[in-house]
Motif scaffolding. Structure first.
Motif, short mmCIF file in Angstrom:
data_model
loop_
_atom_site.label_atom_id
_atom_site.label_comp_id
_atom_site.label_asym_id
_atom_site.label_seq_id
_atom_site.Cartn_x
_atom_site.Cartn_y
_atom_site.Cartn_z
N SER A 3 17.67 72.37 -12.95
CA SER A 3 18.86 71.81 -12.27
C SER A 3 18.61 70.66 -11.93
CB SER A 3 18.94 72.71 -10.65
OG SER A 3 17.25 72.20 -10.35
N TYR A 4 17.22 69.56 -11.99
CA TYR A 4 16.79 68.45 -11.81
C TYR A 4 16.91 67.50 -13.44
CZ TYR A 4 15.45 69.85 -7.26
OH TYR A 4 15.08 70.81 -6.34
N PRO A 56 15.55 58.32 -29.78
CA PRO A 56 14.91 57.33 -28.80
C PRO A 56 15.53 58.49 -27.27
CG PRO A 56 17.09 56.30 -29.75
CD PRO A 56 16.40 57.82 -30.27
N ALA A 57 14.16 58.03 -26.40
CA ALA A 57 15.01 58.99 -25.39
C ALA A 57 13.83 57.97 -24.32
CB ALA A 57 14.04 59.98 -25.03
N THR A 58 15.38 56.87 -23.29
CA THR A 58 15.07 56.20 -22.38
C THR A 58 14.78 56.90 -21.47
OG1 THR A 58 16.09 54.11 -23.61
CG2 THR A 58 15.00 54.30 -21.14
N ILE A 59 13.95 56.72 -20.20
CA ILE A 59 13.47 58.14 -18.93
C ILE A 59 14.04 57.47 -17.46
CG2 ILE A 59 12.18 59.45 -18.31
CD1 ILE A 59 11.28 60.63 -21.04
N LYS A 65 18.48 62.70 -10.19
CA LYS A 65 18.12 63.59 -11.62
C LYS A 65 17.20 62.70 -12.41
CE LYS A 65 21.82 66.65 -11.86
NZ LYS A 65 21.68 68.24 -11.30
N LEU A 66 16.35 63.31 -13.07
CA LEU A 66 15.78 62.99 -14.00
C LEU A 66 16.41 62.75 -15.30
CD1 LEU A 66 13.24 65.40 -13.20
CD2 LEU A 66 13.13 63.01 -12.84
N LYS A 67 16.36 61.57 -15.44
CA LYS A 67 17.27 60.93 -16.42
C LYS A 67 16.59 61.19 -18.07
CE LYS A 67 21.38 60.06 -16.86
NZ LYS A 67 22.23 60.80 -16.64
N ILE A 97 13.63 62.02 -6.25
CA ILE A 97 14.59 62.85 -6.68
C ILE A 97 15.38 63.29 -5.89
CG2 ILE A 97 15.16 65.21 -7.54
CD1 ILE A 97 15.08 63.21 -9.77
N LEU A 98 14.79 63.54 -4.37
CA LEU A 98 15.66 64.52 -3.12
C LEU A 98 15.68 63.24 -2.30
CD1 LEU A 98 15.95 66.05 -1.07
CD2 LEU A 98 13.38 65.42 0.57
N HIS A 99 15.37 62.26 -2.14
CA HIS A 99 16.88 61.26 -1.20
C HIS A 99 17.62 60.35 -2.15
CE1 HIS A 99 14.77 61.47 2.67
NE2 HIS A 99 13.69 61.94 1.89
N LYS A 100 17.53 61.04 -3.54
CA LYS A 100 18.72 60.40 -5.00
C LYS A 100 18.12 58.87 -5.01
CE LYS A 100 22.77 64.09 -4.60
NZ LYS A 100 23.31 63.73 -4.65
#
Length: 306
Positions: A3-4, A56-59, A65-67, A97-100
């Motif tokens: 979910s995250y 590639p996975a830029t984070i 969300k953890l993109k 995450i909690l506070h976006k």
């Protein structure tokens, strides 16, 4: 966790089909370089990874969300917003995450998120480490503790030259983190190919690194490995020039009272100014070089596992 975390379509496809993937951080976009070079560099990093057989996975952290895998538009957003984006280490992840709160991930946060997504190889510029005068300030980057605990191999041009390289190596040794030179016996000093310090091991090929990763995994040894990949000779800067700029930047930083997580962005920016942009050009080239090697390693790991 599902979910995250949010994978881009490209990364989700790579995970589903067990394709090689390389994680990329986002602090370098928002805090490491000015706009538009930051965006241009990030997009070129992704292309270099693709050109060398990996995805590639830029984070980053966006909208709670953890993109893992960013669109061109998301990268441009991070680049334009710059230091308005929260510099996010492992410590900050849950709160953001909690506070976006939108976050650009440091090495430690990127490693953590990469491991959650099943990514084993990560390319960055240089890791954080033990700062100069740490015996008084206790300023030690969370990157080192993450390397000790997270099973991700990090490809970098050594540690950032603004750090105490000797103490950084000592810390990594205490934590049991292998520091592996790629075709070198010396620890690269970010902008320079050479330093006065030795790596633990010297390897000659991406295949040898991939074999090390899989052997370490088979043995159940916890933590990551640091692959020290020297900046290409063409772009390497003289140690004396860089050290002079660092010393001047440190004096000015102290006079301004800058501390904590603001020190690295300030010092890197000041060094760019003092070297008339030469350090920024070197920074970009060493990141490209690390992306290439990381993709080659990820590809070789994939070849072992299929």
């Amino acid at each position: 966790m599902n979910s995250y975390i949010e994978l881009s379509k490209e990364v989700a496809r790579a995970v589903a089909y067990n394709q090689p993937i390389v994680a990329l951080e986002s602090t370098i976009i928002s805090h490491g370089m000015p706009y538009p070079q930051n965006v241009e560099t990030a997009l070129q990093c992704q292309q270099i990874v693709r050109d060398n057989g990996a995805v590639p996975a830029t984070i980053a952290i966006l909208n709670g969300k953890l993109k893992v895998g960013l669109s061109d538009e998301e990268i441009d957003f991070l680049g334009k917003e710059g230091q308005k984006i929260h510099k996010t280490s492992r410590r900050d992840i849950a709160y953001n995450i909690l506070h976006k709160i939108n976050g650009a991930t440091t090495v430690s946060a990127t490693m953590y998120i990469a491991e959650q997504a099943g990514i084993k190889v990560f390319a960055t510029g240089g890791i954080g480490g033990v700062h100069r005068n740490a015996e008084d300030t206790m300023d030690i980057s969370a990157d080192l503790e993450e390397l000790a605990n997270t099973n991700v191999t990090v490809v970098s041009a050594g540690a950032k030259a603004i750090l105490d390289l000797a103490l950084t190596l000592e810390y990594l040794e205490t934590k049991g983190v292998p520091v592996i030179g790629y075709q070198t016996d010396q620890l690269p000093a970010f902008y320079s190919r050479e330093s006065d310090f030795k790596v633990n091991f010297n390897v000659q090929s991406p295949k040898e690194i991939a074999d090390l990763i899989t052997t370490k995994q088979f043995l159940g040894l916890k933590g990551g490995m640091l692959i020290a990949n020297p900046i290409p000779k063409k772009y390497s800067m003289p140690k004396e020039l860089i050290n002079e700029a660092i010393e001047q930047a440190l004096v000015e930083m102290e006079s301004l009272g800058i501390k904590g997580k603001e020190t690295t962005p300030y010092l890197l920016g000041k060094i760019v100014e003092l070297t008339k942009g030469k350090s920024l050009a070197a920074n970009i080239q060493l990141v490209y070089n690390n992306c290439k090697l990381a993709a080659q390693i990820a590809y070789e790991v994939h070849q072992i596992e299929v």
